[in-house]
Design an enzyme around this catalytic site. Structure first.
Site, PDB file in Angstrom:
ATOM      1  N   LYS A  56      45.003  38.870  41.922  1.00  9.56           N
ATOM      2  CA  LYS A  56      44.969  38.636  43.453  1.00  9.56           C
ATOM      3  C   LYS A  56      44.057  37.324  43.692  1.00  9.56           C
ATOM      4  O   LYS A  56      44.600  36.598  44.738  1.00  9.56           O
ATOM      5  CB  LYS A  56      44.324  39.910  43.887  1.00  9.56           C
ATOM      6  CG  LYS A  56      45.532  40.952  44.001  1.00  9.56           C
ATOM      7  CD  LYS A  56      44.920  42.373  44.306  1.00  9.56           C
ATOM      8  CE  LYS A  56      45.673  43.550  43.922  1.00  9.56           C
ATOM      9  NZ  LYS A  56      44.995  44.954  44.136  1.00  9.56           N
ATOM     10  N   GLN A 100      39.298  47.583  45.335  1.00  7.72           N
ATOM     11  CA  GLN A 100      40.261  47.977  44.284  1.00  7.72           C
ATOM     12  C   GLN A 100      40.029  49.438  43.785  1.00  7.72           C
ATOM     13  O   GLN A 100      39.106  49.890  43.536  1.00  7.72           O
ATOM     14  CB  GLN A 100      40.123  47.099  42.919  1.00  7.72           C
ATOM     15  CG  GLN A 100      41.184  47.206  41.860  1.00  7.72           C
ATOM     16  CD  GLN A 100      42.546  46.889  42.276  1.00  7.72           C
ATOM     17  OE1 GLN A 100      42.869  45.670  43.047  1.00  7.72           O
ATOM     18  NE2 GLN A 100      43.553  47.738  42.043  1.00  7.72           N
ATOM     19  N   ASP A 123      45.163  45.971  52.798  1.00  5.78           N
ATOM     20  CA  ASP A 123      46.016  46.725  51.669  1.00  5.78           C
ATOM     21  C   ASP A 123      46.978  47.883  52.629  1.00  5.78           C
ATOM     22  O   ASP A 123      47.650  48.183  52.124  1.00  5.78           O
ATOM     23  CB  ASP A 123      44.761  47.822  51.250  1.00  5.78           C
ATOM     24  CG  ASP A 123      45.146  47.172  49.487  1.00  5.78           C
ATOM     25  OD1 ASP A 123      46.180  46.293  49.051  1.00  5.78           O
ATOM     26  OD2 ASP A 123      44.343  47.317  48.913  1.00  5.78           O
TER      27      ASP A 123
END
Ligand code: NAP
Length: 293
Positions: A56, A100, A123
């Site tokens: 990422k 995460q 997200d």
């Protein structure tokens, strides 16, 4: 020469094209004095997570975005993590925050996600983002289903009046996927582990999205000729190779379009994270009166 009839939707090629767009828009934003910034927070040593966050951050850097990777020991407390999220919420150089998952068991992941400012929730996991998607208001769409929608768009597929069957109902893939398909006027069926006759559902589908996490959930006998099949699953075959939920070889002989694994939805997920981060920065610029060029 293969006997496959389905056209493959190439996630790598589409991702490269979209990342090119992101790089251009990022460069334009930089000329207005703003560099889009993503903070990626990793707690603990989960090996898969370490790979994901590295990819990422690299994708961000490659597209010209600013990105920060914050790594913490698994011993970090929930209060410490919440304090970091709060600091990032208030950091003007950071427009997107990604924590995460999974987090260590002593940290309540929901509490952490809800602590992220919805304006930086790239997200798309915050309840405010889920609610915005549900009612059709602007917000951030979760990256994986958003990427699936881009794949459908890339083949010019008109969802109006089509029957879409989503297999899987997780909060990060199945449910938001169903909402996005519905928003495009598909008739949507959501299947899950308690669905009585999965094959009866999928055989009616013009579009099938498989998001289960089990190999061969979808086989050729379950697919209507010409259907579009999107494979979100990430599994390992007997040889340890990455594979999806769909029997690719068999379903390719029946479907009209199919996405491969690897090289399908996976690269699109990271790409949509870049798109969301850029979008967050553009909204920041608009709300802070930065002159457009
Ligand atoms: P998840 O939270 O485990 O959800 C799986 C869903 O599949 C659940 O809703 C479950 O039903 C349903 N299910 C299980 N067995 C089934 C069966 N036999 N028939 C029909 N439905 C069944 O997983 P997820 O996070 O949504 O992820 C799904 C897959 O996508 C995984 O392989 C994951 O690794 C992959 N993934 C890939 C990407 C990518 O970028 N390519 C991103 C995210 C996820 P219940 O709700 O009834 O338990």
């Amino acid at each position: 020469m293969t006997d496959s009839s389905a056209l493959t939707i190439d996630g790598n090629a589409l991702a490269a094209q979209l990342r090119g767009d992101v790089a251009q828009r990022t460069a334009a934003l930089k000329t207005r004095g703003l560099t889009p910034g993503l903070a990626v927070v990793l707690v603990g040593e989960n090996p898969a997570s370490q790979v994901y966050v590295r990819n990422k951050v690299k994708a961000c850097t490659d597209a010209g975005l600013h990105s920060v990777l914050e790594k913490y020991d698994a011993t970090m407390t929930e209060a410490e993590l919440l304090a970091r999220v709060d600091a990032l919420n208030n950091d003007p150089h950071i427009h997107g925050i990604l924590v995460q998952l999974p987090l260590p068991a002593h940290i309540d992941a929901n509490k952490v996600i809800e602590a992220i400012s919805p304006a930086k929730d790239v997200d798309g996991f915050h309840v405010a983002s889920a609610g915005a998607l549900m009612v059709g208001q602007p917000g951030f769409w979760p990256c994986t289903p958003y990427g699936c929608m881009k794949m459908l768009e890339s083949i010019g597929y008109d969802l109006r009046g089509k029957h879409a069957v989503v297999i899987g109902r997780s909060n990060i893939v199945g449910k938001p996927m169903a909402m996005m398909l519905l928003q495009q006027n598909a008739t949507v069926t959501i299947c899950h582990s308690a669905t009585a006759d999965l094959k009866a559902m999928t055989l009616q589908a013009d579009v099938i999205v498989a998001a289960v996490g089990k190999r061969n959930v979808l086989t050729a006998d379950m697919v209507k000729p010409g259907a579009v099949v999107i494979d979100v699953g990430m599994n390992r075959d007997d040889a340890g190779k990455l594979c999806g939920d769909v029997d690719f070889a068999g379903v390719s002989r029946v479907a009209g379009y199919i996405t491969p694994v690897p090289g399908g939805v996976g690269p699109m997920t990271i790409t949509m994270l870049l798109v969301n981060t850029l979008e967050a920065a553009e909204r920041f610029a608009a709300s802070h009166g930065l002159a457009s060029v």
